[in-house]
Design a protein around this motif. Structure first.
Motif, PDB file in Angstrom:
ATOM      1  N   TYR A  37       8.563  -6.478   6.969  1.00 21.94           N
ATOM      2  CA  TYR A  37       7.816  -5.231   6.868  1.00 21.94           C
ATOM      3  C   TYR A  37       6.332  -5.601   6.940  1.00 21.94           C
ATOM      4  O   TYR A  37       5.963  -6.765   6.765  1.00 21.94           O
ATOM      5  CB  TYR A  37       8.093  -4.528   5.546  1.00 21.94           C
ATOM      6  CG  TYR A  37       9.377  -3.731   5.511  1.00 21.94           C
ATOM      7  CD1 TYR A  37      10.613  -4.360   5.502  1.00 21.94           C
ATOM      8  CD2 TYR A  37       9.346  -2.342   5.474  1.00 21.94           C
ATOM      9  CE1 TYR A  37      11.789  -3.623   5.456  1.00 21.94           C
ATOM     10  CE2 TYR A  37      10.511  -1.592   5.426  1.00 21.94           C
ATOM     11  CZ  TYR A  37      11.723  -2.247   5.419  1.00 21.94           C
ATOM     12  OH  TYR A  37      12.885  -1.505   5.381  1.00 21.94           O
ATOM     13  N   GLN A  39       2.200  -3.894   5.946  1.00 25.21           N
ATOM     14  CA  GLN A  39       1.409  -2.829   5.352  1.00 25.21           C
ATOM     15  C   GLN A  39      -0.047  -3.048   5.697  1.00 25.21           C
ATOM     16  O   GLN A  39      -0.644  -4.057   5.307  1.00 25.21           O
ATOM     17  CB  GLN A  39       1.609  -2.769   3.834  1.00 25.21           C
ATOM     18  CG  GLN A  39       0.949  -1.565   3.187  1.00 25.21           C
ATOM     19  CD  GLN A  39       1.410  -1.348   1.771  1.00 25.21           C
ATOM     20  OE1 GLN A  39       1.943  -2.237   1.111  1.00 25.21           O
ATOM     21  NE2 GLN A  39       1.225  -0.130   1.266  1.00 25.21           N
ATOM     22  N   GLN A  44       1.272   3.215   4.668  1.00 35.38           N
ATOM     23  CA  GLN A  44       2.521   2.878   3.993  1.00 35.38           C
ATOM     24  C   GLN A  44       3.142   1.631   4.613  1.00 35.38           C
ATOM     25  O   GLN A  44       2.900   1.309   5.777  1.00 35.38           O
ATOM     26  CB  GLN A  44       3.500   4.056   4.101  1.00 35.38           C
ATOM     27  CG  GLN A  44       3.123   5.268   3.270  1.00 35.38           C
ATOM     28  CD  GLN A  44       4.215   6.319   3.254  1.00 35.38           C
ATOM     29  OE1 GLN A  44       4.981   6.449   4.207  1.00 35.38           O
ATOM     30  NE2 GLN A  44       4.303   7.061   2.156  1.00 35.38           N
ATOM     31  N   GLU A  46       5.773  -0.425   6.482  1.00 40.26           N
ATOM     32  CA  GLU A  46       6.676  -0.018   7.553  1.00 40.26           C
ATOM     33  C   GLU A  46       7.540  -1.186   8.011  1.00 40.26           C
ATOM     34  O   GLU A  46       7.114  -2.347   7.959  1.00 40.26           O
ATOM     35  CB  GLU A  46       5.883   0.524   8.753  1.00 40.26           C
ATOM     36  CG  GLU A  46       4.980  -0.490   9.418  1.00 40.26           C
ATOM     37  CD  GLU A  46       4.315   0.043  10.677  1.00 40.26           C
ATOM     38  OE1 GLU A  46       4.579   1.198  11.077  1.00 40.26           O
ATOM     39  OE2 GLU A  46       3.534  -0.711  11.291  1.00 40.26           O
ATOM     40  N   ALA A  60      10.808  -2.063  15.282  1.00 39.82           N
ATOM     41  CA  ALA A  60       9.972  -0.882  15.370  1.00 39.82           C
ATOM     42  C   ALA A  60       9.555  -0.702  16.826  1.00 39.82           C
ATOM     43  O   ALA A  60       9.340  -1.682  17.549  1.00 39.82           O
ATOM     44  CB  ALA A  60       8.741  -1.037  14.483  1.00 39.82           C
TER      45      ALA A  60
END
Length: 120
Positions: A37, A39, A44, A46, A60
């Motif tokens: 992830y 940030q 936020q 992601e 993603a």
């Protein structure tokens, strides 16, 4: 207790590459999904990419074709190869692992985060 230790972040120019690594250690029976992830400031956290124990991957949309996630099950390590980096990729990158430990199945553990900064 499980620890995730990340490495490989840093400063790179736009168009450059970095490779992140994250090694899990501790009382591990098995590891299910592993992933990354990120940030960015004011945003936020992601999902960037995730890989299952069998090697299935998900990315993603913003990183498809540029980032590649892989893992070495023997070393309990996940990697993120990041190519064609852009300033919008600047963020703190966190690895995670969904781990089975004695008496606690499928618990999510997180690394401490590693900074990736892409200059224009």
């Amino acid at each position: 207790q499980v620890q995730l230790v990340e490495s490989g972040g840093g400063l790179v120019q736009a168009g450059g590459s970095l490779r992140l690594s994250c090694a899990a250690s501790g009382s591990i029976l098995s590891i299910n999904d592993m992933g990354w992830y990120r940030q960015a400031p004011g945003k936020q956290r992601e999902l960037v990419a995730v890989i299952s124990s069998g090697g299935s991957t998900k990315y993603a949309d913003s990183v498809k074709g540029r980032f590649t996630i892989s893992r070495d099950n023997a070393k309990n390590t996940v990697y993120l190869q990041m190519n064609s980096l852009q300033p919008e990729d600047t963020a703190v990158y966190y690895c995670y692992a969904r781990v089975d430990v004695p008496k606690i199945p499928r618990y999510d553990y997180w690394g401490q985060g590693t900074q990736v900064t892409v200059s224009s």
